[in-house]
Scaffold this active site. Structure first.
Site, PDB file in Angstrom:
ATOM      1  N   GLU A  18       0.724  -1.162  -0.141  1.00 22.05           N
ATOM      2  CA  GLU A  18       0.013   0.122   0.075  1.00 22.05           C
ATOM      3  C   GLU A  18       0.702   1.169  -0.034  1.00 22.05           C
ATOM      4  OE1 GLU A  18      -3.626   0.439   2.675  1.00 22.05           O
ATOM      5  OE2 GLU A  18      -2.429   2.311   3.447  1.00 22.05           O
ATOM      6  N   HIS A 270      -0.434  -8.159   3.289  1.00 25.34           N
ATOM      7  CA  HIS A 270      -0.490  -6.858   2.512  1.00 25.34           C
ATOM      8  C   HIS A 270       0.471  -5.924   3.462  1.00 25.34           C
ATOM      9  CE1 HIS A 270      -2.376  -3.508   0.640  1.00 25.34           C
ATOM     10  NE2 HIS A 270      -2.767  -2.888   1.513  1.00 25.34           N
TER      11      HIS A 270
END
Length: 305
Positions: A18, A270
């Site tokens: 991210e 993630h």
């Protein structure tokens, strides 16, 4: 051989990263250097955040568009429904779709005044992320990821209500959930047990946050309902004046967390990069993720072009 390396002999976990859109020339340079470095790990996708109240719409669009056009990466755009009518949200979707976006991270979002401010649905908009996910699926055959909270969303009445909201998002078409960061894997284990008991079968991907700045993480954790355990603070706080040693310890702690999750059978991660590659790379290298140096990579030198 580490636990993580042994597990990867059976199956190689996938990664996603991210980023947040840059607001200055220096931040622009930094994000593209970071993307350049992390591309070598061949993530399954990367995502770009969307500021409170939609405040970063233009830079988010520009960043996602360049990732799609100039790199081999698959890019997901964060999308929120806070403070916007359905028509305004649809206009944003059209803009992202026009530059090649086929994957959205559907979020309710925070008010323009920031995290912790009272949320009020727009009378002409989507009330929550479940409605937004349904709206996305009605518009196109998008991949839709959503958020999940191992320690409960701070505005949820209880864990049961929190998991019920996740189920509503799945019923609306979500295909993956990305969790808020956590540091004790027991939170993820217990949450996953409850989620599966509720009949939710989509991947629940753990969000990993290597700690660059302890005070900043503690502040953010307090706002989003996450816990910074005392043992982590005790390890990192004395190293504020020793940046190299602090980074080494932070990478070691995150690597141990990832290895522990791999041992539990987790096969997708993630990473919240904070637009920096060094600490994330240290974690991945320590765990044993392969760098694919022959991967075609973006040119950071062209960031100002």
């Amino acid at each position: 051989m580490t636990i993580g390396q042994t597990a990867r002999q059976r199956h190689t976990p996938t990664l996603s990263f991210e980023f947040f859109p840059p607001r200055t020339e220096e931040a622009e340079r930094q994000i593209w250097e970071t993307i350049d470095a992390l591309t070598a790990y061949a993530p399954s996708f990367v995502s770009v955040t969307y500021g409170a109240g939609g405040s970063t719409r233009a830079p988010t669009l520009a960043t996602v568009a360049r990732i799609i056009s100039d790199t081999p990466l698959s890019a997901a755009a964060h999308l929120t429904c806070v403070g916007a009518t359905k028509e305004e949200v649809h206009s944003v979707i059209d803009e992202f779709q026009a530059v090649g976006v086929r994957h959205f991270v559907a979020l309710r979002g925070d008010p323009a005044s920031g995290i912790g401010a009272a949320y009020q649905p727009h009378p002409g908009g989507y009330a929550n992320a479940a409605e937004l996910a349904a709206g996305l699926r009605a518009i196109g055959d998008f991949e839709v990821s959503v958020s999940a909270y191992p320690e409960k969303h701070p505005e949820s009445f209880d864990v049961a209500a929190d998991i019920d909201m996740l189920k509503r998002k799945v019923d609306a078409g979500a295909t993956r959930a990305l969790t808020q960061f956590f540091f004790d894997n027991i939170h993820y284990e217990r949450y996953l047990e409850r989620v599966r008991a509720a009949g939710i079968r989509i991947p629940i991907v753990p969000g990993i946050l290597p700690v660059h700045n302890l005070a900043q993480v503690q502040k953010f954790a307090g706002l989003c309902g996450a816990t910074v355990p005392q043992w982590l603070a005790d390890r990192l706080a004395p190293l504020d004046g020793q940046p190299e040693e602090r980074a080494r310890v932070a990478a070691d702690l995150a690597a141990r967390q990832v290895e522990g999750l791999i041992a539990l059978g987790v096969d997708e991660f993630h990473f919240y990069t904070m637009n920096r590659s060094t600490l994330v790379s240290s974690v991945l290298d320590q765990v044993g993720f392969e760098r694919r140096e022959n991967t075609v990579r973006t040119s950071a030198a062209g960031a100002a072009a």
